[in-house]
Design an enzyme around this catalytic site. Structure first.
Site, mmCIF file in Angstrom:
data_model
loop_
_atom_site.group_PDB
_atom_site.id
_atom_site.type_symbol
_atom_site.label_atom_id
_atom_site.label_comp_id
_atom_site.label_asym_id
_atom_site.label_seq_id
_atom_site.Cartn_x
_atom_site.Cartn_y
_atom_site.Cartn_z
ATOM 1 N N LYS A 86 0.832 -1.212 0.000
ATOM 2 C CA LYS A 86 0.000 0.000 0.000
ATOM 3 C C LYS A 86 0.868 1.264 0.000
ATOM 4 O O LYS A 86 0.656 2.172 -0.794
ATOM 5 C CB LYS A 86 -0.918 -0.013 1.241
ATOM 6 C CG LYS A 86 -1.986 -1.098 1.179
ATOM 7 C CD LYS A 86 -2.791 -1.181 2.445
ATOM 8 C CE LYS A 86 -2.083 -1.863 3.590
ATOM 9 N NZ LYS A 86 -1.717 -3.271 3.408
ATOM 10 N N ILE A 87 1.850 1.302 0.912
ATOM 11 C CA ILE A 87 2.662 2.521 1.036
ATOM 12 C C ILE A 87 3.618 2.654 -0.157
ATOM 13 O O ILE A 87 3.723 3.715 -0.778
ATOM 14 C CB ILE A 87 3.441 2.514 2.374
ATOM 15 C CG1 ILE A 87 2.460 2.530 3.553
ATOM 16 C CG2 ILE A 87 4.392 3.714 2.455
ATOM 17 C CD1 ILE A 87 3.092 2.261 4.916
ATOM 18 N N THR A 101 11.351 4.416 5.968
ATOM 19 C CA THR A 101 10.202 4.638 6.860
ATOM 20 C C THR A 101 9.523 3.301 7.143
ATOM 21 O O THR A 101 8.382 3.269 7.596
ATOM 22 C CB THR A 101 9.177 5.639 6.264
ATOM 23 O OG1 THR A 101 8.701 5.113 5.020
ATOM 24 C CG2 THR A 101 9.771 7.009 6.038
ATOM 25 N N ARG A 151 11.004 -0.318 8.669
ATOM 26 C CA ARG A 151 11.399 -0.758 10.012
ATOM 27 C C ARG A 151 12.915 -0.616 10.122
ATOM 28 O O ARG A 151 13.646 -0.869 9.153
ATOM 29 C CB ARG A 151 11.010 -2.225 10.259
ATOM 30 C CG ARG A 151 9.557 -2.427 10.610
ATOM 31 C CD ARG A 151 9.182 -1.882 11.998
ATOM 32 N NE ARG A 151 7.760 -2.037 12.303
ATOM 33 C CZ ARG A 151 6.814 -1.138 12.058
ATOM 34 N NH1 ARG A 151 7.116 0.002 11.486
ATOM 35 N NH2 ARG A 151 5.551 -1.379 12.390
ATOM 36 N N ASP A 196 13.061 7.300 9.470
ATOM 37 C CA ASP A 196 12.015 7.530 10.477
ATOM 38 C C ASP A 196 12.028 6.402 11.499
ATOM 39 O O ASP A 196 11.312 6.459 12.498
ATOM 40 C CB ASP A 196 10.647 7.587 9.785
ATOM 41 C CG ASP A 196 9.518 7.919 10.750
ATOM 42 O OD1 ASP A 196 9.639 8.960 11.439
ATOM 43 O OD2 ASP A 196 8.545 7.151 10.839
ATOM 44 N N GLU A 222 15.562 1.632 18.080
ATOM 45 C CA GLU A 222 14.739 2.793 18.444
ATOM 46 C C GLU A 222 13.972 2.575 19.747
ATOM 47 O O GLU A 222 13.572 3.544 20.393
ATOM 48 C CB GLU A 222 13.760 3.133 17.314
ATOM 49 C CG GLU A 222 12.680 2.075 17.087
ATOM 50 C CD GLU A 222 11.685 2.483 16.019
ATOM 51 O OE1 GLU A 222 12.111 2.894 14.927
ATOM 52 O OE2 GLU A 222 10.463 2.372 16.269
ATOM 53 N N HIS A 257 10.041 7.985 14.331
ATOM 54 C CA HIS A 257 8.891 7.114 14.039
ATOM 55 C C HIS A 257 7.576 7.912 14.058
ATOM 56 O O HIS A 257 6.637 7.565 14.772
ATOM 57 C CB HIS A 257 8.824 5.940 15.018
ATOM 58 C CG HIS A 257 8.188 4.720 14.412
ATOM 59 N ND1 HIS A 257 8.694 3.456 14.560
ATOM 60 C CD2 HIS A 257 7.084 4.569 13.622
ATOM 61 C CE1 HIS A 257 7.929 2.596 13.917
ATOM 62 N NE2 HIS A 257 6.937 3.256 13.335
ATOM 63 N N GLN A 258 7.568 8.964 13.261
ATOM 64 C CA GLN A 258 6.379 9.818 13.225
ATOM 65 C C GLN A 258 5.695 9.812 11.860
ATOM 66 O O GLN A 258 4.754 10.577 11.640
ATOM 67 C CB GLN A 258 6.755 11.262 13.599
ATOM 68 C CG GLN A 258 7.627 11.970 12.562
ATOM 69 C CD GLN A 258 7.835 13.449 12.869
ATOM 70 O OE1 GLN A 258 8.654 13.799 13.695
ATOM 71 N NE2 GLN A 258 7.078 14.305 12.203
ATOM 72 N N ALA A 259 6.172 8.929 10.963
ATOM 73 C CA ALA A 259 5.595 8.942 9.613
ATOM 74 C C ALA A 259 4.089 8.703 9.644
ATOM 75 O O ALA A 259 3.346 9.252 8.835
ATOM 76 C CB ALA A 259 6.287 7.899 8.736
#
Ligand code: NAI
Length: 329
Positions: free
Chosen positions: A153-154, A231, A233, A257, A262, A294-296
């Site tokens: 999808k992305i 963006t 993992r 991201d 993290e 990690h704000q995407a």
């Protein structure tokens, strides 16, 4: 129904409060789920969890002992869950398969643009009265080749948007992507993508196969000065090889991201501490590296969708219905 919601920041809580039925007993727990915090799940029928919550065999055993029968992940990725252990313990796992692929695709392109046009530098320079353009030279996306790894999808949204910039878009996915042909995204073997792309962006899940797919060897086969964007993992990239690639100039730009380790950093304020991860800190020293925490996914639309789908997943479990968003091994 008693639900304990882990890694629940104020913004998660605000959204969940709006959609979860008032008759459910909900305990919102801000810390990440680990061996110290798992005790909060005592007496719960279900828990909700996020990307950095630890759902290994040991913690799953504790959850099972406490009577937890459902883990409703508030994220798409489930690489942090030992699915075999969950199945053995009779705990069902659901996820939110897509909360806003647009949010992640748009953030991905934001990183690309910010890096190429050095917007993060311009923000500081102009505020200090420095209007010099030295060191600010960018490049046109038009005419460049973009490699998208993972045509889900992305990945497809990113590919479609980069086509609109006038780029040639290559995609690699182990499964045939018919939609890609319609979108004009050219499916190629992974090695071709590495060798031909000016910009490479990662949108595949983290699995044994994709773990460290960006390492010294793959970086060496890329174009010199390549832009790498992750963006997906963190562990898709091997961090030390990123440092080496940046030092040699083989990597010209890096936007991340997500980061392999993290869990020890992201979603918390560490500004008054000495960060102990030397590789991460080294990455931050490069002028051509842009890291977001990690704000995407972090848009209003995505948070609402996460809350609603999590509610629906729990409700289906209560009703004894088929769990349409169940993940299993
Ligand atoms: P998706 O499931 O729609 O697409 C993933 C694609 O990767 C599929 O087409 C699959 O065939 C492909 N794939 C599987 N193994 C592969 C391999 N070895 N090499 C290349 N491709 C492979 O997933 P979606 O929604 O597009 O999300 C992609 C990833 O983005 C997620 O797995 C998650 O890790 C990450 N993500 C990151 C977020 C963030 O805030 N930074 C938010 C949401 C997702």
């Amino acid at each position: 129904m008693k639900v304990v919601s882990f890694s629940c920041k104020i913004y998660d809580r605000q959204q969940l409060c709006q959609v979860l039925p008032s008759e459910w007993e909900i305990n919102y727990v801000e810390p990440v789920l680990d061996e110290h915090t798992v005790v909060y799940a005592q007496g719960a029928d279900a828990i909700t969890a996020f990307v950095n919550d630890q759902l290994n065999a040991k913690i799953l055993q504790r959850l099972a002992d406490y009577g937890v029968k459902l883990i409703a992940l508030r994220c798409a990725g489930f690489n942090n869950v030992d699915l075999a252990a969950a199945e053995r313990l009779g705990i069902k796992v659901t996820r939110v398969p897509a909360y806003s692929p647009y949010a992640v695709a748009e953030h991905t392109i934001g990183l690309m643009l910010a890096l190429s046009r050095k917007l993060y530098k311009a923000y500081n320079r102009v505020r200090e009265g420095n209007f010099a353009l030295n060191g600010m030279l960018g490049f046109d996306f038009h005419g460049k080749t973009v490699g998208v790894i993972g045509a889900g999808k992305i990945g497809r949204l990113v590919g479609e948007r980069m086509k609109a910039f006038g780029c040639e878009v290559l995609v690699y996915d182990p499964f045939l992507c018919e939609a890609c042909d319609e979108l004009g995204l050219q499916q190629v073997p992974l090695q071709d993508l590495f060798e031909r792309s000016d910009i490479i962006t990662l949108h595949c899940p983290l699995t044994d196969e994709t773990n460290h797919m960006i390492d010294a060897e793959s970086i060496a086969s890329m174009k010199k000065g390549v832009m790498l964007i992750n963006t997906g993992r963190g562990a898709l990239m091997e961090p030390q090889s990123l440092v080496d690639g940046l030092k040699s100039g083989q990597i010209g730009y890096l936007g991340m991201d997500v980061y392999e380790k993290e869990g020890a950093l992201f979603f918390e304020d560490h500004s008054c501490e000495i960060i102990q991860d030397d590789v991460f800190e080294r990455l931050l020293t490069f002028p051509n590296v842009l890291v977001t925490g990690h704000q995407a996914y972090f848009t209003e639309e995505a948070l609402r969708h996460i809350s609603e789908t999590t509610r629906d997943n729990i409700q289906m479990f209560i009703n004894g219905q088929e769990l349409v968003n169940q993940v299993s091994c």
